[in-house]
Scaffold this motif. Structure first.
Motif, PDB file in Angstrom:
ATOM      1  N   GLY A   1      20.696   8.913  -3.342  1.00 45.51           N
ATOM      2  CA  GLY A   1      19.478   9.327  -2.665  1.00 45.51           C
ATOM      3  C   GLY A   1      18.705   8.145  -2.124  1.00 45.51           C
ATOM      4  O   GLY A   1      18.983   6.992  -2.465  1.00 45.51           O
ATOM      5  N   ILE A   2      17.745   8.458  -1.267  1.00 46.88           N
ATOM      6  CA  ILE A   2      16.872   7.438  -0.686  1.00 46.88           C
ATOM      7  C   ILE A   2      15.436   7.928  -0.818  1.00 46.88           C
ATOM      8  O   ILE A   2      15.136   9.070  -0.464  1.00 46.88           O
ATOM      9  N   THR A   3      14.577   7.073  -1.345  1.00 45.67           N
ATOM     10  CA  THR A   3      13.148   7.376  -1.386  1.00 45.67           C
ATOM     11  C   THR A   3      12.443   6.490  -0.375  1.00 45.67           C
ATOM     12  O   THR A   3      12.644   5.277  -0.356  1.00 45.67           O
ATOM     13  N   LEU A   4      11.628   7.119   0.458  1.00 42.92           N
ATOM     14  CA  LEU A   4      10.803   6.408   1.430  1.00 42.92           C
ATOM     15  C   LEU A   4       9.360   6.538   0.949  1.00 42.92           C
ATOM     16  O   LEU A   4       8.818   7.641   0.912  1.00 42.92           O
ATOM     17  N   HIS A   5       8.783   5.430   0.541  1.00 45.33           N
ATOM     18  CA  HIS A   5       7.409   5.430   0.020  1.00 45.33           C
ATOM     19  C   HIS A   5       6.511   4.679   0.994  1.00 45.33           C
ATOM     20  O   HIS A   5       6.764   3.509   1.302  1.00 45.33           O
ATOM     21  N   HIS A   6       5.481   5.359   1.514  1.00 44.69           N
ATOM     22  CA  HIS A   6       4.585   4.775   2.521  1.00 44.69           C
ATOM     23  C   HIS A   6       5.404   4.194   3.673  1.00 44.69           C
ATOM     24  O   HIS A   6       5.184   3.065   4.098  1.00 44.69           O
ATOM     25  N   SER A   7       6.362   4.967   4.155  1.00 46.59           N
ATOM     26  CA  SER A   7       7.278   4.483   5.167  1.00 46.59           C
ATOM     27  C   SER A   7       7.038   5.203   6.492  1.00 46.59           C
ATOM     28  O   SER A   7       5.915   5.179   6.988  1.00 46.59           O
ATOM     29  N   ILE A   8       8.063   5.847   7.043  1.00 47.14           N
ATOM     30  CA  ILE A   8       7.904   6.481   8.355  1.00 47.14           C
ATOM     31  C   ILE A   8       6.918   7.635   8.316  1.00 47.14           C
ATOM     32  O   ILE A   8       6.339   7.983   9.333  1.00 47.14           O
ATOM     33  N   GLN A   9       6.725   8.224   7.159  1.00 48.21           N
ATOM     34  CA  GLN A   9       5.641   9.190   6.962  1.00 48.21           C
ATOM     35  C   GLN A   9       4.601   8.498   6.088  1.00 48.21           C
ATOM     36  O   GLN A   9       4.738   8.449   4.869  1.00 48.21           O
ATOM     37  N   ARG A  10       3.610   7.934   6.736  1.00 45.55           N
ATOM     38  CA  ARG A  10       2.600   7.128   6.051  1.00 45.55           C
ATOM     39  C   ARG A  10       1.913   7.917   4.943  1.00 45.55           C
ATOM     40  O   ARG A  10       1.716   9.125   5.054  1.00 45.55           O
ATOM     41  N   GLU A  11       1.563   7.225   3.880  1.00 46.60           N
ATOM     42  CA  GLU A  11       0.821   7.800   2.749  1.00 46.60           C
ATOM     43  C   GLU A  11       1.589   8.897   2.009  1.00 46.60           C
ATOM     44  O   GLU A  11       0.987   9.683   1.294  1.00 46.60           O
ATOM     45  N   ARG A  12       2.912   8.954   2.197  1.00 47.13           N
ATOM     46  CA  ARG A  12       3.704   9.972   1.505  1.00 47.13           C
ATOM     47  C   ARG A  12       4.923   9.323   0.859  1.00 47.13           C
ATOM     48  O   ARG A  12       5.399   8.280   1.295  1.00 47.13           O
ATOM     49  N   THR A  13       5.439  10.005  -0.155  1.00 41.86           N
ATOM     50  CA  THR A  13       6.695   9.610  -0.776  1.00 41.86           C
ATOM     51  C   THR A  13       7.678  10.742  -0.532  1.00 41.86           C
ATOM     52  O   THR A  13       7.404  11.890  -0.885  1.00 41.86           O
ATOM     53  N   VAL A  14       8.806  10.410   0.101  1.00 37.25           N
ATOM     54  CA  VAL A  14       9.805  11.404   0.464  1.00 37.25           C
ATOM     55  C   VAL A  14      11.140  11.003  -0.148  1.00 37.25           C
ATOM     56  O   VAL A  14      11.573   9.853  -0.004  1.00 37.25           O
TER      57      VAL A  14
END
Length: 182
Positions: free
Chosen positions: A12-25
């Motif tokens: 899996g990949i977690t995007l934290h404060h990344s392409i969707q700012r202020e969110r963790t996906v």
């Protein structure tokens, strides 16, 4: 003779404060994964992250001729931004974390354990959610006894470690060889 089934690889990949700012996906990468959303939702941007785990230079995922920003501006816009690659080894779960060191340079670290047991630990999660810089998170994880590698400063060193390329490690000589055991 039956050997135990061992699964290796990206989970899996977690995007934290990344392409969707202020969110963790979190995006699972095991089995079938369906990314849905309208134009500009980040589907292609998310898919472009997969080869980076295996050692592709992150800047190669950005087509600057089309007016796109740099990799760090697009995926790691702040000191709180993290790209976390969850993977499994024969000795358990690990994470490769891509982040900004200071404000200019991409850096990598390996962390032993799962997202839930590390970054979402009750003492770390509040720091993560308030937007603490990556280095503060790593220091706090180490204080809890979590195994965190030394900072890896180049894609060549990261690639050598993630691909277990001992020849490249010997040639570079700078990568923290203890990271091979993460």
């Amino acid at each position: 003779m039956d050997l135990p089934e061992v699964n290796f690889g990206l989970t899996g990949i977690t995007l934290h404060h990344s392409i969707q700012r202020e969110r963790t996906v979190f995006v699972p990468t095991e089995g079938s994964t369906n990314l849905g959303g309208g134009n500009g939702a980040g589907k292609t941007s998310t898919m472009k992250l997969i080869p980076i785990f295996w050692g592709l230079d992150p800047e190669r995922t950005i087509v600057k001729a089309t007016g796109n920003s740099s990799f760090k501006d697009h995926y790691l816009p702040s000191a709180a931004s993290l790209l976390v690659y969850h993977y499994t080894r024969d000795d358990g779960p690990c994470m490769a974390v891509l982040y900004l060191h200071g404000t200019e340079k991409l850096a990598y670290r390996f962390v032993r354990g799962t997202w839930k047991d590390t970054f979402y630990h009750p003492l770390i999660k509040p720091l993560l959610l308030k937007g603490a810089p990556a280095n503060q998170l790593f220091d706090s994880l180490k204080d809890l006894g979590v195994v965190v590698s030394a900072q890896i400063k180049t894609i060549i060193e990261y690639r050598a470690i993630i691909q277990n390329n001992k020849k490249l490690l010997r040639r570079g000589g700078k990568a923290d060889r203890s990271s091979l055991h993460l």
